[in-house]
Design a protein around this motif. Structure first.
Motif, PDB file in Angstrom:
ATOM      1  N   MET A  42       0.824  -1.211   0.000  1.00  0.00           N
ATOM      2  CA  MET A  42       0.000   0.000   0.000  1.00  0.00           C
ATOM      3  C   MET A  42       0.861   1.266   0.000  1.00  0.00           C
ATOM      4  SD  MET A  42      -3.254  -0.939   0.226  1.00  0.00           S
ATOM      5  CE  MET A  42      -4.065   0.482   0.877  1.00  0.00           C
ATOM      6  N   GLY A  43       2.139   1.126   0.366  1.00  0.00           N
ATOM      7  CA  GLY A  43       3.040   2.259   0.475  1.00  0.00           C
ATOM      8  C   GLY A  43       3.938   2.076   1.682  1.00  0.00           C
ATOM      9  N   GLU A  44       4.908   2.981   1.821  1.00  0.00           N
ATOM     10  CA  GLU A  44       5.824   2.900   2.958  1.00  0.00           C
ATOM     11  C   GLU A  44       5.169   3.468   4.202  1.00  0.00           C
ATOM     12  OE1 GLU A  44      10.061   3.603   2.675  1.00  0.00           O
ATOM     13  OE2 GLU A  44       9.732   4.096   0.561  1.00  0.00           O
ATOM     14  N   GLY A  45       5.457   2.865   5.340  1.00  0.00           N
ATOM     15  CA  GLY A  45       4.841   3.366   6.553  1.00  0.00           C
ATOM     16  C   GLY A  45       5.396   2.764   7.817  1.00  0.00           C
ATOM     17  N   VAL A  46       4.594   2.894   8.866  1.00  0.00           N
ATOM     18  CA  VAL A  46       4.955   2.411  10.198  1.00  0.00           C
ATOM     19  C   VAL A  46       3.712   1.814  10.847  1.00  0.00           C
ATOM     20  CG1 VAL A  46       6.876   4.012  10.610  1.00  0.00           C
ATOM     21  CG2 VAL A  46       4.556   4.709  11.166  1.00  0.00           C
ATOM     22  N   ILE A 141       6.066  10.451  -5.240  1.00  0.00           N
ATOM     23  CA  ILE A 141       6.525  11.826  -5.014  1.00  0.00           C
ATOM     24  C   ILE A 141       7.616  11.912  -3.952  1.00  0.00           C
ATOM     25  CG2 ILE A 141       4.249  12.701  -5.681  1.00  0.00           C
ATOM     26  CD1 ILE A 141       3.985  13.670  -2.711  1.00  0.00           C
ATOM     27  N   ILE A 142       8.000  10.758  -3.392  1.00  0.00           N
ATOM     28  CA  ILE A 142       8.957  10.731  -2.282  1.00  0.00           C
ATOM     29  C   ILE A 142      10.366  10.458  -2.777  1.00  0.00           C
ATOM     30  CG2 ILE A 142       9.608   9.528  -0.169  1.00  0.00           C
ATOM     31  CD1 ILE A 142       6.601   8.922   0.172  1.00  0.00           C
ATOM     32  N   GLU A 143      11.283  11.281  -2.306  1.00  0.00           N
ATOM     33  CA  GLU A 143      12.697  11.052  -2.597  1.00  0.00           C
ATOM     34  C   GLU A 143      13.336  10.187  -1.513  1.00  0.00           C
ATOM     35  OE1 GLU A 143      16.582  13.878  -2.758  1.00  0.00           O
ATOM     36  OE2 GLU A 143      14.895  14.483  -4.024  1.00  0.00           O
ATOM     37  N   VAL A 157       7.835  13.370  16.259  1.00  0.00           N
ATOM     38  CA  VAL A 157       8.029  13.279  14.808  1.00  0.00           C
ATOM     39  C   VAL A 157       8.421  11.836  14.506  1.00  0.00           C
ATOM     40  CG1 VAL A 157       9.391  14.066  12.828  1.00  0.00           C
ATOM     41  CG2 VAL A 157       8.687  15.695  14.599  1.00  0.00           C
ATOM     42  N   ILE A 158       7.547  11.139  13.776  1.00  0.00           N
ATOM     43  CA  ILE A 158       7.812   9.729  13.490  1.00  0.00           C
ATOM     44  C   ILE A 158       8.350   9.522  12.076  1.00  0.00           C
ATOM     45  CG2 ILE A 158       6.280   8.750  15.226  1.00  0.00           C
ATOM     46  CD1 ILE A 158       5.099   8.698  11.738  1.00  0.00           C
ATOM     47  N   ALA A 159       8.299  10.572  11.248  1.00  0.00           N
ATOM     48  CA  ALA A 159       8.864  10.466   9.894  1.00  0.00           C
ATOM     49  C   ALA A 159       9.269  11.840   9.382  1.00  0.00           C
ATOM     50  CB  ALA A 159       7.844   9.850   8.940  1.00  0.00           C
ATOM     51  N   ARG A 160      10.382  11.846   8.686  1.00  0.00           N
ATOM     52  CA  ARG A 160      10.811  13.027   7.928  1.00  0.00           C
ATOM     53  C   ARG A 160      10.822  12.568   6.473  1.00  0.00           C
ATOM     54  NH1 ARG A 160      13.226  17.430   9.700  1.00  0.00           N
ATOM     55  NH2 ARG A 160      14.866  17.409   8.144  1.00  0.00           N
ATOM     56  N   VAL A 161       9.999  13.215   5.657  1.00  0.00           N
ATOM     57  CA  VAL A 161       9.799  12.810   4.276  1.00  0.00           C
ATOM     58  C   VAL A 161      10.308  13.902   3.345  1.00  0.00           C
ATOM     59  CG1 VAL A 161       8.127  12.033   2.559  1.00  0.00           C
ATOM     60  CG2 VAL A 161       7.712  11.558   4.994  1.00  0.00           C
ATOM     61  N   LYS A 162      11.269  13.552   2.505  1.00  0.00           N
ATOM     62  CA  LYS A 162      11.758  14.508   1.504  1.00  0.00           C
ATOM     63  C   LYS A 162      10.989  14.232   0.205  1.00  0.00           C
ATOM     64  CE  LYS A 162      15.881  16.450  -0.603  1.00  0.00           C
ATOM     65  NZ  LYS A 162      15.500  17.822  -0.472  1.00  0.00           N
ATOM     66  N   ILE A 163      10.302  15.266  -0.248  1.00  0.00           N
ATOM     67  CA  ILE A 163       9.488  15.179  -1.452  1.00  0.00           C
ATOM     68  C   ILE A 163      10.334  15.599  -2.659  1.00  0.00           C
ATOM     69  CG2 ILE A 163       7.434  16.070  -2.609  1.00  0.00           C
ATOM     70  CD1 ILE A 163       6.199  16.432   0.140  1.00  0.00           C
ATOM     71  N   LYS A 164      10.168  14.876  -3.765  1.00  0.00           N
ATOM     72  CA  LYS A 164      10.896  15.211  -4.992  1.00  0.00           C
ATOM     73  C   LYS A 164      10.497  16.602  -5.467  1.00  0.00           C
ATOM     74  CE  LYS A 164      11.070  10.464  -6.617  1.00  0.00           C
ATOM     75  NZ  LYS A 164      10.552   9.509  -7.615  1.00  0.00           N
ATOM     76  N   LYS A 165      11.460  17.313  -6.007  1.00  0.00           N
ATOM     77  CA  LYS A 165      11.198  18.663  -6.543  1.00  0.00           C
ATOM     78  C   LYS A 165      10.664  18.566  -7.942  1.00  0.00           C
ATOM     79  CE  LYS A 165      14.484  21.158  -3.771  1.00  0.00           C
ATOM     80  NZ  LYS A 165      15.492  22.136  -3.704  1.00  0.00           N
TER      81      LYS A 165
END
Length: 165
Positions: A42-46, A141-143, A157-165
């Protein structure tokens, strides 16, 4: 003049901090007793175990869908992350019993807003598991993602997500 004391803004651009949607414990999604979630289909997660039976918004955004059975919510952050927040495993079979929604589709929310309350004892009695996954469903959309595990509350904060530019 030389900007030597300014933080390199490019390092923090497009980084979204996702807070915990539960008070309890955060752990790797592979420990969720459901192959679809555990294998990142379904996607990356926790995963989470909840102490208080409340699902909170993990960030600022909009509620896209509240499932009719109130066991899950899909939301989109202001940055465009789409997140599925799912309470327990096989809780859809409970047909809404023990769940109360405080938001509807289209609602604007902030991190920490109360979304759904649920009866942990009833879930333990009627569902496969009370462990709850949170997954980012638009991984294209995730880098990069960094997850943090352990004891959590709505300020963690349980995740830091860098979004593609």
């Amino acid at each position: 003049m030389f900007n030597i004391f300014k933080k390199n803004k490019n390092e923090e651009d497009n980084v979204v901090e996702v807070k915990s949607p539960f008070i309890g414990k955060c752990f790797e999604v592979k420990d969720i007793p459901d192959e679809v979630f555990a294998s990142n289909m379904m996607g990356e997660g926790v995963g989470f175990s909840s102490k208080d039976g409340i699902l909170y918004s993990p960030l600022e955004g909009e509620i896209i869908q509240v499932f009719p059975t109130k066991h899950a919510v899909v939301m989109r952050s202001v940055e465009g992350l789409e997140i599925l927040l799912h309470i327990g495993i096989d809780t859809v079979e409970m047909k809404g019993e023990g769940f109360e929604a405080f938001v509807n589709s289209g609602a604007k929310v902030k991190a920490g807003d109360k979304l759904i309350s649920f009866d942990l004892n009833l879930i333990n009695e009627k569902a496969k598991s009370n462990l709850s996954p949170m997954v980012i469903t638009n991984k294209e959309i995730i880098e990069h993602i960094e997850f943090n595990y352990g004891e959590v509350d709505t300020n963690s904060v349980i995740a830091r997500v860098k979004i593609k530019k």
